[in-house]
Write a protein that holds these residues in place. Structure first.
Motif, PDB file in Angstrom:
ATOM      1  N   LEU A 124      15.925  10.742   8.707  1.00 58.07           N
ATOM      2  CA  LEU A 124      17.122   9.235   8.378  1.00 58.07           C
ATOM      3  C   LEU A 124      18.563  10.061   8.257  1.00 58.07           C
ATOM      4  CD1 LEU A 124      14.897  10.020   5.166  1.00 58.07           C
ATOM      5  CD2 LEU A 124      15.893   7.632   5.435  1.00 58.07           C
ATOM      6  N   SER A 125      19.428   8.766   8.767  1.00 58.72           N
ATOM      7  CA  SER A 125      20.697   9.374   8.250  1.00 58.72           C
ATOM      8  C   SER A 125      21.461   9.755   6.270  1.00 58.72           C
ATOM      9  CB  SER A 125      21.749   8.855   8.700  1.00 58.72           C
ATOM     10  OG  SER A 125      21.214   6.876   7.897  1.00 58.72           O
ATOM     11  N   ASN A 126      22.395  10.835   6.543  1.00 62.75           N
ATOM     12  CA  ASN A 126      22.677  10.474   5.646  1.00 62.75           C
ATOM     13  C   ASN A 126      24.252  10.419   5.250  1.00 62.75           C
ATOM     14  OD1 ASN A 126      24.022  11.438   2.553  1.00 62.75           O
ATOM     15  ND2 ASN A 126      23.381  13.194   2.923  1.00 62.75           N
ATOM     16  N   GLU A 127      24.684   9.194   4.891  1.00 63.29           N
ATOM     17  CA  GLU A 127      26.077   8.762   5.260  1.00 63.29           C
ATOM     18  C   GLU A 127      26.659   7.724   4.513  1.00 63.29           C
ATOM     19  OE1 GLU A 127      26.170   5.482   8.624  1.00 63.29           O
ATOM     20  OE2 GLU A 127      23.897   5.872   8.658  1.00 63.29           O
ATOM     21  N   PRO A 128      27.026   7.970   3.413  1.00 63.55           N
ATOM     22  CA  PRO A 128      27.851   7.426   2.224  1.00 63.55           C
ATOM     23  C   PRO A 128      29.479   7.180   3.073  1.00 63.55           C
ATOM     24  CG  PRO A 128      27.562   9.805   1.262  1.00 63.55           C
ATOM     25  CD  PRO A 128      26.308   9.586   2.783  1.00 63.55           C
ATOM     26  N   GLY A 129      30.213   6.397   2.522  1.00 57.60           N
ATOM     27  CA  GLY A 129      31.015   5.716   3.154  1.00 57.60           C
ATOM     28  C   GLY A 129      32.623   5.668   1.861  1.00 57.60           C
ATOM     29  N   TYR A 130      33.608   5.363   2.180  1.00 54.89           N
ATOM     30  CA  TYR A 130      34.446   4.569   1.361  1.00 54.89           C
ATOM     31  C   TYR A 130      35.154   3.862   2.597  1.00 54.89           C
ATOM     32  CZ  TYR A 130      38.401   3.170  -1.327  1.00 54.89           C
ATOM     33  OH  TYR A 130      39.477   2.056  -1.890  1.00 54.89           O
ATOM     34  N   TYR A 131      35.714   2.719   2.074  1.00 59.19           N
ATOM     35  CA  TYR A 131      36.791   1.678   3.433  1.00 59.19           C
ATOM     36  C   TYR A 131      37.658   0.995   2.533  1.00 59.19           C
ATOM     37  CZ  TYR A 131      32.658   3.233   5.061  1.00 59.19           C
ATOM     38  OH  TYR A 131      30.916   3.346   6.245  1.00 59.19           O
TER      39      TYR A 131
END
Lengths: 595, 595
Positions: A487-494
């Motif tokens: 799986l990917s582990n890709e939190p972000g903030y925009y």
């Protein structure tokens, strides 16, 4: 098109962005929606009626659609606000005939439209061939990408054994129609070259409970050796034979399992009309394919080592050149692709690179074009990219500061990093779903009144699609996490209009024995090897265990990648992966919490 | 019973533990399953056939069933392992007639059985009156508990306004059949006295879109003043009139919304057979009732203050007497009830108290009986209890050490406490479901390979049921958390055969404004006021923010409860709520993480 519809006595037509397998990436000859409307996104639907036309896209394409589509011709509508069904309700009147191509919709997609049509007293009419194909001058021909065998050294399990496992999973069905080409690729240990970014062979298969499987693939895609090998596993037939075969099976009164997510309505109705018994469900191959075996995982580790070295070469190059202010987003994307090609193992990039500077980084699914191509200036640069290697598929996002970042950037980046680390370090009992752990990636943003508008992670294939189900980490992730899933582990903030942050590694679900455990516990191994920008971290916001994770991760990146890069790159890498815990100024003055 | 079934030409009969409203607590005359089998749990189903009989219960009752039921007569089966349907599949043969009482099953419950019967060529037969009623000598009569008005000072909204809100929520339906007595109680601002622990009036209502509502309640439950007040809101009719009225509405071709979770199959089929159009869905009152208004929340705070003082008096009493080793579980339960009665405001306890010493505490739903009544010795004591007050319903669990706890107990208790605090402190955006935050209560146990086998929290009513939906915090909690919802926060840990831990407070969802927020954020206010045992806490496992939360919570308990208790109790309370942060020995020697 309207003239053609009038000729066919139709009042309208559905134009989905779809091929007959519901693929994410489709062959150029299937880009009917782009031909019609100019819209090039990977999901969407147009409805053309006599007087009106509308095109429906999801939030990712809300901006792009306005640029690409002539709004005097199409109403451009957001799927979340107006469903195609509700729009049709206001347009359809009694007796209208709305056409559709029965190869491009699944039965369940059609059901929603037929309900709407019925209510209005209108009729849904299957139309073959697709009327657009007659109008589209210069329409590319169907791809004939060569099919290659995916060797045992990559697949780790013979096709024979996989076919037997699938046959054993058919329950009361006589056979399974494999309509998802990813599933065909997995079960026969083959890869294709028909669409961009995903090595899938456009093809079908029938897998029987008690009979020889059949593979429906164009003969032009098979060289002698491949054909000979596959012939030991299955009858090889032309795709054009499938309709006839389904008709025959229907006449025999067989019971077939159809994959409801991908089967074209056309094929299900041929079988059904002939008297067959249809079971619409989930292709069992999906769950098998999701759990990678040890060979595939070893391959994934090798691919990530190679890909990590290419990425580190890029990041070093970027660190040298970006501060001069001359680079554009396209320059960066091309440079990274070049470093990946330099490995001599790259088959393709695994999706169009997202290379985004400043405000463009605030668009999670941004795709640079000549028109949007921004100069990389002081601020934030985000690059989300991946490679297709025979031993594995990669997908990685790094966000870097160009020049000195602001305190706000550091605060937000560090919150995103804390979420990333919380997923990377998560330990959870067998039986846990991705939905149950999704919030672990968000709580640090939530505390500041922030969030991000996409899932935390998607499944990833093994030299297959970079977006694979059923595994995912999101509030809709109902699949149980099982050992071997990537799986990917890709939190972000925009921060809309300003900048965006995403930190993405690929991770594998693994058994995690714990002394004294009362349940079988699982955790994640991180596959991706690339530095996380220290300049964007506010160490006071990290606790000791988070710092320990980051330092250990960076030590591993340094140790694994250093031998693979030139001395100049190595020096940069050593600095980029220096431990936080030995940095001056980090020593906390008080035992106050830093969260 | 088998003789009676033979007389009725039946081959079997279904005996659910249910009344005609699917209530959790039922009137004594409805305890047919207990009469038949001896089983007294709050959920279960027996199936009696000519040769065989089986009784199905969930995990809570796996132990009790073996004690209560004669296993030479009944096979005792776990619902999670054998469904009643799969058992029936192996028992039913063509032509068999399986009877059921159409008042005690919902249509969707019956559907599952009718499918099974159909497959076997058997028949499901509605039987009235219930054959058990003729056999049960001394069967209690139906309760006639007086209906009381639930005053504006408690309800905060007039019944008139509530009825209008419900009428406005009916969509395309002509009316709603309110079959859940909790919903009848809420919408008419009345409370009843028909079953234990929950002040619901056994009754029905019809709420029309455009006509006067009707309340179906036994005249014997209404005094003149109540009847006069209710008559201004609705037509008051005997419950026996409902069948006739539904038949008439069916004949008029009306469209009715039935609450699929509670409607008896009997009533739906009367309406359907008469020609009415049935919509099975969710009673909209459930969602309205779940969000408490300011008056109800003020009431809840008052109830918790009063209840907290009673609990503190109990805990002081317990601290004095338990170490002498003479107390039993029943002594403790009775003492606590006495302290609650001393408030002169207690209407009932809100559920049977769970008073559990040592290994009994490891059974999450333990209910003490004369047979199991254990002496409270050195080790762990857990008490889970609550009160029904006119201004609010309480539910609280405290776990206390008797004597010096072991290091393992302290480790486990502290992990449970960390989960409790994580929920209490959680901040999350509007739109978040209980399922999304459930894991926050578990991660500290997961890290040690541990977990607990129940949800983290259930909804709680306002002087109504202590178990209320749709709000819950569990992996199945799909309802969005909304401001005003009351829930429990009750993580636990159970060491089977040894001891168990649970820490439960009630919490309210509230708006939580955050400086700079980009989303509307929510959090929880904690209602329950009672000390958490400091002797069971290992402070080194808590971080500074957790200690700050605990100290602030204890300071609030001390400040609020101190004025309400006698000086001796107050002295104990001051010690029981002393701050951890000023304790000697707490000062950490290193900045190492304590998680």
């Amino acid at each position: 098109m309207r003239a053609e519809l009038a000729r066919l006595a139709l009042d309208g037509f559905l134009v989905p962005r779809a091929d007959e397998h519901q693929n994410e990436y489709v062959a150029p000859c299937e880009e009917r929606l782009a031909w019609l409307s100019g819209f090039t996104g990977s999901a969407g639907l147009a409805i053309v009626l006599k007087e009106h036309a509308a095109i429906f896209v999801d939030g990712r394409y809300a901006l792009a659609i306005k640029d690409q589509v002539d709004q005097t011709v199409f109403a451009t509508l957001a799927l979340t606000e107006t469903s195609p069904q509700s729009w049709l309700e206001s347009q359809l009147t009694r007796g209208m005939r709305l056409g559709y191509d029965p190869w491009l919709h699944t039965p369940s997609q059609l059901e929603r439209f037929s309900g709407t049509a019925q209510k209005a007293g209108a009729e849904l009419v299957p139309v073959e061939p697709n009327p657009i194909d007659a109008l589209w001058t210069g329409r590319p021909s169907a791809p004939l990408g060569k099919i290659a065998l995916h060797g045992r050294q990559f697949a780790g399990e013979t096709a024979k054994r996989k076919l037997a496992r699938v046959a054993a999973a058919l329950g009361t069905n006589d056979a399974l129609l494999v309509s998802d080409p990813h599933a065909v690729a997995w079960v026969f240990n083959i890869r294709g070259h028909d669409v961009a970014h995903t090595p899938l062979p456009l093809s079908y298969a029938l897998i029987f409970k008690d009979a020889e499987p059949r593979l429906y693939a164009d003969g032009g895609k098979l060289d002698k050796r491949t054909r000979d090998t596959l012939s030991t596993l299955a009858g090889i037939k032309e795709p054009t034979c499938l309709a006839r075969d389904l008709d025959a099976l229907g006449r025999e009164g067989k019971r077939l399992l159809f994959d409801s997510a991908t089967v074209p309505a056309k094929l299900a109705s041929i079988f059904n009309d002939a008297g067959g018994s249809c079971e619409f469900g989930t292709d069992p191959i999906g769950a098998m394919k999701a759990c990678k075996n040890e060979t595939e995982l070893e391959g994934a580790r090798k691919a990530h080592l190679r890909d990590g070295a290419a990425l580190v070469r890029f990041l070093h190059w970027f660190a040298l050149h970006a501060p001069r202010g001359k680079l554009t987003e396209i320059d960066a994307a091309l440079a990274l692709e070049t470093f990946r090609r330099d490995t001599h193992k790259l088959k393709d990039i695994s999706f169009p690179t997202i290379s985004a500077a400043g405000a463009n980084a605030a668009i999670p699914h941004y795709c640079v074009t000549d028109k949007t191509n921004a100069n990389i200036r002081k601020g934030i640069f985000l690059i989300d990219s991946g490679g297709q290697y025979e031993d594995g598929t990669t997908d990685v996002t790094r966000t870097f500061a160009v020049g000195k970042p602001t305190a706000l950037m550091r605060d937000r980046f560090t919150r995103v990093l804390k979420g990333h680390i919380a997923i990377a370090r998560a330990v959870y009992p067998k039986g846990t779903t991705g939905a149950q752990i999704d919030a672990l990636a968000r709580v640090f943003l939530w505390r500041a009144g922030l969030d991000f508008g996409h899932g935390t992670g998607h499944g990833v294939g093994s030299y297959l699609s970079v977006h694979e189900g059923p595994q995912r980490i999101s509030k809709c992730g109902n699949a149980v996490l099982e050992a071997g899933m990537i799986l990917s582990n890709e939190p972000g903030y925009y921060r809309a209009g300003h900048w965006g942050i995403r930190i993405e590694n690929l991770i594998v679900v693994e058994r995690r024995p714990i002394a004294g455990e009362e349940h079988e516990m699982l955790g994640f191994e991180t596959l991706t090897l690339a530095p996380i920008d220290l300049a964007l971290i506010e160490p006071r916001l990290l606790d000791d265990e988070e710092i320990a994770w980051l330092d250990a991760y960076h030590a591993r990146v340094r140790q694994k990648i250093s031998p693979l890069v030139a001395p100049g790159v190595r020096r940069w890498l050593h600095s980029a992966t220096r431990p936080l815990s030995r940095q001056p100024g980090l020593a906390r003055k008080s035992p106050k919490s830093r969260r």
